[in-house]
Design a protein around this motif. Structure first.
Motif, mmCIF file in Angstrom:
data_model
loop_
_atom_site.group_PDB
_atom_site.id
_atom_site.type_symbol
_atom_site.label_atom_id
_atom_site.label_comp_id
_atom_site.label_asym_id
_atom_site.label_seq_id
_atom_site.Cartn_x
_atom_site.Cartn_y
_atom_site.Cartn_z
ATOM 1 N N UNK A 169 1.140 -1.639 0.051
ATOM 2 C CA UNK A 169 0.238 0.518 0.435
ATOM 3 C C UNK A 169 1.028 1.148 -0.076
ATOM 4 N N UNK A 170 0.132 2.578 0.112
ATOM 5 C CA UNK A 170 0.876 3.556 0.005
ATOM 6 C C UNK A 170 2.608 3.765 1.593
ATOM 7 N N UNK A 171 3.385 4.685 0.626
ATOM 8 C CA UNK A 171 4.627 4.318 2.313
ATOM 9 C C UNK A 171 5.344 5.563 1.983
ATOM 10 N N UNK A 172 6.214 5.296 2.583
ATOM 11 C CA UNK A 172 7.590 6.607 2.486
ATOM 12 C C UNK A 172 8.483 5.623 3.782
ATOM 13 N N UNK A 173 9.868 6.374 2.586
ATOM 14 C CA UNK A 173 11.575 5.764 3.186
ATOM 15 C C UNK A 173 12.098 6.629 2.928
ATOM 16 N N UNK A 174 12.479 7.472 3.948
ATOM 17 C CA UNK A 174 12.875 8.107 4.140
ATOM 18 C C UNK A 174 14.125 8.508 5.337
ATOM 19 N N UNK A 175 15.354 9.363 5.002
ATOM 20 C CA UNK A 175 16.424 9.658 6.128
ATOM 21 C C UNK A 175 16.777 8.599 5.900
ATOM 22 N N UNK A 176 17.353 7.490 4.753
ATOM 23 C CA UNK A 176 18.200 6.452 4.360
ATOM 24 C C UNK A 176 19.996 6.726 4.389
ATOM 25 N N UNK A 177 21.012 6.695 4.979
ATOM 26 C CA UNK A 177 22.537 6.974 4.841
ATOM 27 C C UNK A 177 22.859 5.187 4.726
ATOM 28 N N UNK A 178 23.551 5.428 3.492
ATOM 29 C CA UNK A 178 25.180 4.178 3.433
ATOM 30 C C UNK A 178 26.315 5.120 3.058
ATOM 31 N N UNK A 179 26.759 4.689 4.029
ATOM 32 C CA UNK A 179 28.504 5.776 3.991
ATOM 33 C C UNK A 179 29.691 4.912 4.357
ATOM 34 N N UNK A 180 30.497 4.988 3.735
ATOM 35 C CA UNK A 180 32.176 4.030 4.146
ATOM 36 C C UNK A 180 32.003 2.744 3.641
ATOM 37 N N UNK A 181 30.847 2.751 2.546
ATOM 38 C CA UNK A 181 30.968 1.363 2.760
ATOM 39 C C UNK A 181 32.397 0.527 1.717
ATOM 40 N N UNK A 182 33.270 -1.052 1.939
ATOM 41 C CA UNK A 182 33.889 -1.726 1.082
ATOM 42 C C UNK A 182 33.637 -2.534 0.553
#
Length: 196
Positions: A169-182
């Motif tokens: 159904x309706x939804x929202x995804x926010x404030x996701x951070x991917x950083x310093x990945x090897x």
């Protein structure tokens, strides 16, 4: 044959619980990997608040290794070790908030971590074989404040993935951070699946 439909370790209706090693939990999953129609126990199932899991090794899980409906949770210094051929063996399924996973190594036949909750931090981990750090599958509603940082992916099918259920159904995804990945020998760095 495993009796009834019980998981190996079930933690329910408690608060401030610690599951710690040193020690090894061997799920002896090879029997269950051959027949997906049979009930397959989770190694640790928890439905509670304030949980700490540390200094243990979990291997050969029949299905999901840590299925955690737990808020205020920390998982640290653990090793999860399943072969890539062990289908549907998520390493850690996060269903509570806040949730902190760090300084751990996960090799498995499905999602190394599957994140289904707000306010989740995954850091300083090593992910080997598996489907990486997945968000979802999302089935409506909203998710926010999810961070994956300082994680090494080696031989992982994909590093980061966002999965949206095809009946969502309706939804929202926010404030996701991917950083310093090897990443080393990773199939895909980032994948978004809108009809999972």
């Amino acid at each position: 044959h495993w009796p009834s439909n019980e998981n190996f370790i079930s933690i329910k209706n408690v608060q401030n619980f610690v599951l710690q090693g040193p020690g090894i939990i061997d799920g002896q999953g090879a029997t269950w990997w051959k027949d997906y129609s049979d009930f397959r126990p989770e190694v640790v199932y928890a439905h509670m608040s304030h949980l700490l899991i540390q200094n243990i090794t979990i291997k050969n899980c029949p299905t999901h290794c840590l299925e955690l409906y737990t808020g205020y949770t920390e998982v640290r210094y653990i090793l999860i070790d399943n072969p890539y051929t062990a289908g549907n063996t998520d390493g850690i399924d996060v269903h509570g908030s806040p949730f902190y996973i760090h300084d751990s190594t996960i090799n498995t036949g499905d999602d190394n971590v599957a994140l289904h909750a707000n306010d989740t931090l995954v850091t300083r981990c090593n992910f080997g074989v598996g489907h990486g750090a997945s968000i979802g599958s999302i089935n409506g509603g909203w998710l926010k404040n999810i961070t994956v940082t300082g994680v090494t992916f080696k031989g992982t099918h994909q590093a980061t993935r966002i999965k949206i259920d095809n009946n969502s159904g309706p939804g929202k995804l926010w404030d996701v951070t991917y950083s310093y990945l090897t990443m080393e020998n990773v199939g895909l760095a980032i994948i978004v699946t809108e009809y999972y």
